[in-house]
Motif scaffolding. Sequence first.
Motif, mmCIF file in Angstrom:
data_model
loop_
_atom_site.group_PDB
_atom_site.id
_atom_site.type_symbol
_atom_site.label_atom_id
_atom_site.label_comp_id
_atom_site.label_asym_id
_atom_site.label_seq_id
_atom_site.Cartn_x
_atom_site.Cartn_y
_atom_site.Cartn_z
ATOM 1 N N GLU A 1 -69.082 23.315 -43.658
ATOM 2 C CA GLU A 1 -68.267 24.008 -42.756
ATOM 3 C C GLU A 1 -67.299 23.179 -41.962
ATOM 4 O OE1 GLU A 1 -67.703 27.289 -42.727
ATOM 5 O OE2 GLU A 1 -69.482 28.358 -43.263
ATOM 6 N N LEU B 1 -76.554 31.137 -36.918
ATOM 7 C CA LEU B 1 -76.425 30.735 -38.386
ATOM 8 C C LEU B 1 -74.744 30.316 -38.802
ATOM 9 C CD1 LEU B 1 -78.084 33.141 -40.574
ATOM 10 C CD2 LEU B 1 -78.450 30.900 -40.152
ATOM 11 N N LEU B 2 -73.835 30.714 -37.924
ATOM 12 C CA LEU B 2 -72.427 30.587 -38.078
ATOM 13 C C LEU B 2 -72.181 29.213 -37.359
ATOM 14 C CD1 LEU B 2 -71.016 33.889 -38.141
ATOM 15 C CD2 LEU B 2 -70.780 32.307 -40.071
ATOM 16 N N HIS C 1 -79.256 24.109 -39.810
ATOM 17 C CA HIS C 1 -79.071 25.376 -40.481
ATOM 18 C C HIS C 1 -79.843 25.764 -41.464
ATOM 19 C CE1 HIS C 1 -77.189 27.874 -43.732
ATOM 20 N NE2 HIS C 1 -76.355 28.451 -42.645
ATOM 21 N N ARG D 1 -82.099 29.434 -41.811
ATOM 22 C CA ARG D 1 -82.181 30.059 -42.926
ATOM 23 C C ARG D 1 -83.761 30.360 -43.447
ATOM 24 N NH1 ARG D 1 -77.352 32.453 -45.113
ATOM 25 N NH2 ARG D 1 -78.371 33.203 -46.960
ATOM 26 N N ALA E 1 -70.611 39.286 -37.749
ATOM 27 C CA ALA E 1 -70.816 38.978 -39.236
ATOM 28 C C ALA E 1 -70.772 40.354 -39.863
ATOM 29 C CB ALA E 1 -71.572 37.946 -39.884
ATOM 30 N N ALA E 2 -71.379 41.356 -39.238
ATOM 31 C CA ALA E 2 -71.837 42.626 -39.961
ATOM 32 C C ALA E 2 -70.769 43.756 -39.968
ATOM 33 C CB ALA E 2 -73.179 43.232 -39.357
ATOM 34 N N THR F 1 -66.489 43.142 -41.446
ATOM 35 C CA THR F 1 -66.878 42.901 -42.908
ATOM 36 C C THR F 1 -67.052 44.218 -43.650
ATOM 37 O OG1 THR F 1 -68.907 42.223 -42.693
ATOM 38 C CG2 THR F 1 -67.326 40.614 -43.084
ATOM 39 N N THR F 2 -68.082 44.791 -43.358
ATOM 40 C CA THR F 2 -68.494 46.164 -44.134
ATOM 41 C C THR F 2 -67.435 47.262 -43.794
ATOM 42 O OG1 THR F 2 -70.629 45.074 -43.843
ATOM 43 C CG2 THR F 2 -70.712 47.486 -44.784
ATOM 44 N N ARG G 1 -63.833 24.420 -46.204
ATOM 45 C CA ARG G 1 -64.909 23.546 -45.872
ATOM 46 C C ARG G 1 -64.315 22.150 -45.566
ATOM 47 N NH1 ARG G 1 -67.626 27.530 -45.661
ATOM 48 N NH2 ARG G 1 -69.522 27.857 -46.986
ATOM 49 N N THR H 1 -67.176 37.011 -53.480
ATOM 50 C CA THR H 1 -66.953 37.823 -52.117
ATOM 51 C C THR H 1 -67.863 37.590 -50.945
ATOM 52 O OG1 THR H 1 -66.438 39.597 -53.577
ATOM 53 C CG2 THR H 1 -66.922 40.343 -51.432
ATOM 54 N N PHE H 2 -69.186 37.516 -51.424
ATOM 55 C CA PHE H 2 -70.286 36.944 -50.351
ATOM 56 C C PHE H 2 -70.556 35.455 -50.406
ATOM 57 C CE2 PHE H 2 -70.897 41.591 -51.399
ATOM 58 C CZ PHE H 2 -70.859 42.008 -50.062
ATOM 59 N N ARG I 1 -75.183 28.740 -47.745
ATOM 60 C CA ARG I 1 -74.450 29.543 -46.799
ATOM 61 C C ARG I 1 -73.992 30.728 -47.204
ATOM 62 N NH1 ARG I 1 -73.756 25.891 -42.187
ATOM 63 N NH2 ARG I 1 -73.130 27.596 -41.004
ATOM 64 N N CYS J 1 -73.685 34.875 -47.775
ATOM 65 C CA CYS J 1 -73.724 35.832 -46.783
ATOM 66 C C CYS J 1 -75.197 36.480 -46.904
ATOM 67 C CB CYS J 1 -72.828 37.206 -47.119
ATOM 68 S SG CYS J 1 -73.258 38.688 -46.196
HETATM 69 C C1 HEM Z 1 -68.786 43.651 -47.263
HETATM 70 C C2 HEM Z 1 -69.386 42.944 -46.329
HETATM 71 C C3 HEM Z 1 -69.542 41.517 -45.968
HETATM 72 C C4 HEM Z 1 -68.861 40.484 -46.447
HETATM 73 C C5 HEM Z 1 -67.446 40.726 -47.532
HETATM 74 C C6 HEM Z 1 -69.359 39.176 -46.080
HETATM 75 C C7 HEM Z 1 -68.768 38.033 -46.373
HETATM 76 C C8 HEM Z 1 -69.477 36.993 -46.020
HETATM 77 C C9 HEM Z 1 -68.826 35.518 -46.382
HETATM 78 C C10 HEM Z 1 -67.942 35.238 -47.453
HETATM 79 C C11 HEM Z 1 -69.902 34.750 -45.921
HETATM 80 C C12 HEM Z 1 -69.625 33.027 -45.803
HETATM 81 C C13 HEM Z 1 -68.915 32.462 -44.753
HETATM 82 C C14 HEM Z 1 -68.685 31.079 -44.813
HETATM 83 O O1 HEM Z 1 -69.118 30.514 -45.737
HETATM 84 O O2 HEM Z 1 -67.995 30.557 -44.123
HETATM 85 C C15 HEM Z 1 -70.880 35.441 -45.027
HETATM 86 C C16 HEM Z 1 -71.710 34.691 -44.174
HETATM 87 C C17 HEM Z 1 -72.538 35.401 -43.304
HETATM 88 N N1 HEM Z 1 -72.783 36.907 -43.312
HETATM 89 FE FE1 HEM Z 1 -71.558 38.401 -44.289
HETATM 90 N N2 HEM Z 1 -70.513 39.654 -45.309
HETATM 91 C C18 HEM Z 1 -70.645 41.056 -45.130
HETATM 92 C C19 HEM Z 1 -71.552 41.509 -44.442
HETATM 93 C C20 HEM Z 1 -72.577 41.208 -43.736
HETATM 94 C C21 HEM Z 1 -73.626 41.932 -43.153
HETATM 95 C C22 HEM Z 1 -73.873 43.353 -42.956
HETATM 96 C C23 HEM Z 1 -74.337 40.879 -42.358
HETATM 97 C C24 HEM Z 1 -75.485 41.069 -41.236
HETATM 98 C C25 HEM Z 1 -76.348 41.812 -41.499
HETATM 99 C C26 HEM Z 1 -73.697 39.687 -42.502
HETATM 100 C C27 HEM Z 1 -74.054 38.432 -41.974
HETATM 101 C C28 HEM Z 1 -73.709 37.136 -42.497
HETATM 102 C C29 HEM Z 1 -74.134 35.896 -41.726
HETATM 103 C C30 HEM Z 1 -75.223 35.917 -40.592
HETATM 104 C C31 HEM Z 1 -73.352 34.808 -42.377
HETATM 105 C C32 HEM Z 1 -73.803 33.337 -42.231
HETATM 106 C C33 HEM Z 1 -74.602 32.763 -42.970
HETATM 107 C C34 HEM Z 1 -74.857 31.329 -43.064
HETATM 108 O O3 HEM Z 1 -74.067 30.640 -42.642
HETATM 109 O O4 HEM Z 1 -76.089 30.982 -43.248
HETATM 110 N N3 HEM Z 1 -72.755 39.713 -43.338
HETATM 111 N N4 HEM Z 1 -70.570 36.569 -45.009
#
Ligand code: HEM
Length: 584
Positions: free
Chosen positions: A120, A136-137, A144, A148, A344-345, A348-349, A418, A499-500, A505, A507
């Motif tokens: 990151e 986590l972020l 990290h 996880r 994060a939640a 996005t959602t 990155r 998307t995720f 790392r 989502c």
């Molecule tokens: C449509 C809904 C969502 C999308 C599109 C999305 C997308 C993403 C993406 C692209 C990342 C990677 C970020 C990076 O690499 O810099 C990420 C990480 C993360 N997301 Fe989501 N997210 C969504 C929903 C959620 C929800 C509902 C939660 C929690 C309940 C969540 C918690 C996290 C967390 C904690 C990370 C960091 C993970 C890490 O670095 O280990 N996200 N998300």
Amino acid sequence: MDTKKIHPVAVNFAAPFRMSGSITQAAVICTISWILWKYFRQVVIKSPLDNIPGPPTGSFLYGNLRQILNKDGWDFVQHLTDTYPEVARLSGPLGHRMLYVFDPTALHTIVVKEQYVFEEAKWFIKFNRLRFGPGLLATVGDHHRRQRKMLNPVFSINHMRHMIPIFDDIGNKLQKAIEDRVSASTEPVELDMLAWMSRTALELIGQAGLGYSFDPLVADSMDEFAGAVKSFGPTLVSINHLRRLLPYLPDIGTPAFREKLVDLFPNESVRRTKALSDIMYRRSVEIYREKVRALELGDEAVTKQVGEGKDIMSILLRANMAAADEDKLPQNELIAQISTFIFAAMDTTSNALAMTLLLLGDHPAVQEKLRKEILEACDGDSDESGRLDYDRLVNLPYLDAVCRETLRLHSPVTHVFRETVKDAVVPLSQPIRGVDGQMVHELVIPKDTTIVIGILSANRNKAVWGEDAMEWKPERWLAPLPESVTDAKVPGVYSNLMTFMGGGRACIGFKFSQLEMKIVICVLLSKFTLAPSGKKITWNLSNVRFPTVVGSTKASMPMKIGRYRPSESPVNKQSGLTAANVGG
Ligand code: HEM
């Protein structure tokens, strides 16, 4: 200077700085030389990246960064997607080189195989640490990975299943809130569906994620905390450029002193971001303390809490207590996860849901077909309380197709950054022609290069998804995906999409968000009709895309919502549904 005229306290305060003057000077010279060397290495010395084709530099100060971060930057992103062979050289600020990548093989190396080489970005980690703490972020490498290891099982499908009643309960509250606003009128009523989706998403991550209720979904507007969380994203947009300077700022003085400096910083958005982070931190500590107290009191106290101990935070705290000493997360890391999850939640959602509703409003035939699937499932497969179980809900084929297709074509996060921590070599899925006319088979990427992972470009890549990649076609998910998709081996955790993201790392909440989207869509379609409001909506490219009405800067998405009347529906005429069995 005559020190006798200065107050003695001031003289004493200044003394250590005078004594260490030469050390300070040396430190300043070293820092400047280091920055100049890095700049020289990055900008002046020739690099293998110079041979990768890319768009013209935007400006010397910002390079192409401004185009990529601009809220109207969609055309630029589309230009990168359509024009370059899945990789493009970009210019960063002050002539730095950056690389835009959406080639699936290269992405596999970047996000999975060599993810610790492609970390990151430093500014991202430092900024998140300041606003959320070490969650986590805001952590990298082993630190990290350790977090996880503790958190992955907490987000398992098994735990999601037990959360269905919480999701249903909030879905019912949303249904009631909308019902109260539309039932008095025979005509559809205009409602800001972005606001309703945001409040629902906050309440869902509150109750199912943290065992805490933020908003009972009754009043017309959000409460102060919900409003603060919601305004976090838009506030961040205005300091996107400033955030990147963070790694270059020295950590002078104590944390309290640095906080004071931020309070005095001559930029309203910076001060507001800090104020919002403080509000979120205070609430996170409150939530944490309540959870710990209940866990100490025993099972009865836990089941009396919101979420009855089935929420993610309660599961995490229990797992942490039971873990071996070397795996346990300290208190500050547990507290940091709370603001991290909320942030994060939520946007996005909720914004993904808003986009889905808008598309359903624009495509009445898809809306009808989906409603039919939902009503038939509720009619046939629900329990006595009208609920679909987890497996039935997540496997409704057309609902699943609508969600996947929306998250493909309109992924809420457009790109992530990155930085290489050492020199790297990255294979490509096919050779590209370099600027010098020779074929390039692999990317040679020097240390400290910024990589922009083109999430949206990967999802819209015609070489993978076909000539109709730019069309919203839920039907594409009802048949086996073409070989171009399956053979590409896109390294995303979800449906061959980025998307995720993917790798260590990816989502962590993607199953949570799927469940949320599906329950909310079921709840709304079974009772209401969705139609465009007639006001033109534009989507703003941002950290997470968000809608505004053209001409306004406020995030909102008005739609016309009507009560679904089965007798008037063409679907009902086919399926014989009555008002009694359409939910609610
Ligand atoms: C449509 C809904 C969502 C999308 C599109 C999305 C997308 C993403 C993406 C692209 C990342 C990677 C970020 C990076 O690499 O810099 C990420 C990480 C993360 N997301 Fe989501 N997210 C969504 C929903 C959620 C929800 C509902 C939660 C929690 C309940 C969540 C918690 C996290 C967390 C904690 C990370 C960091 C993970 C890490 O670095 O280990 N996200 N998300």
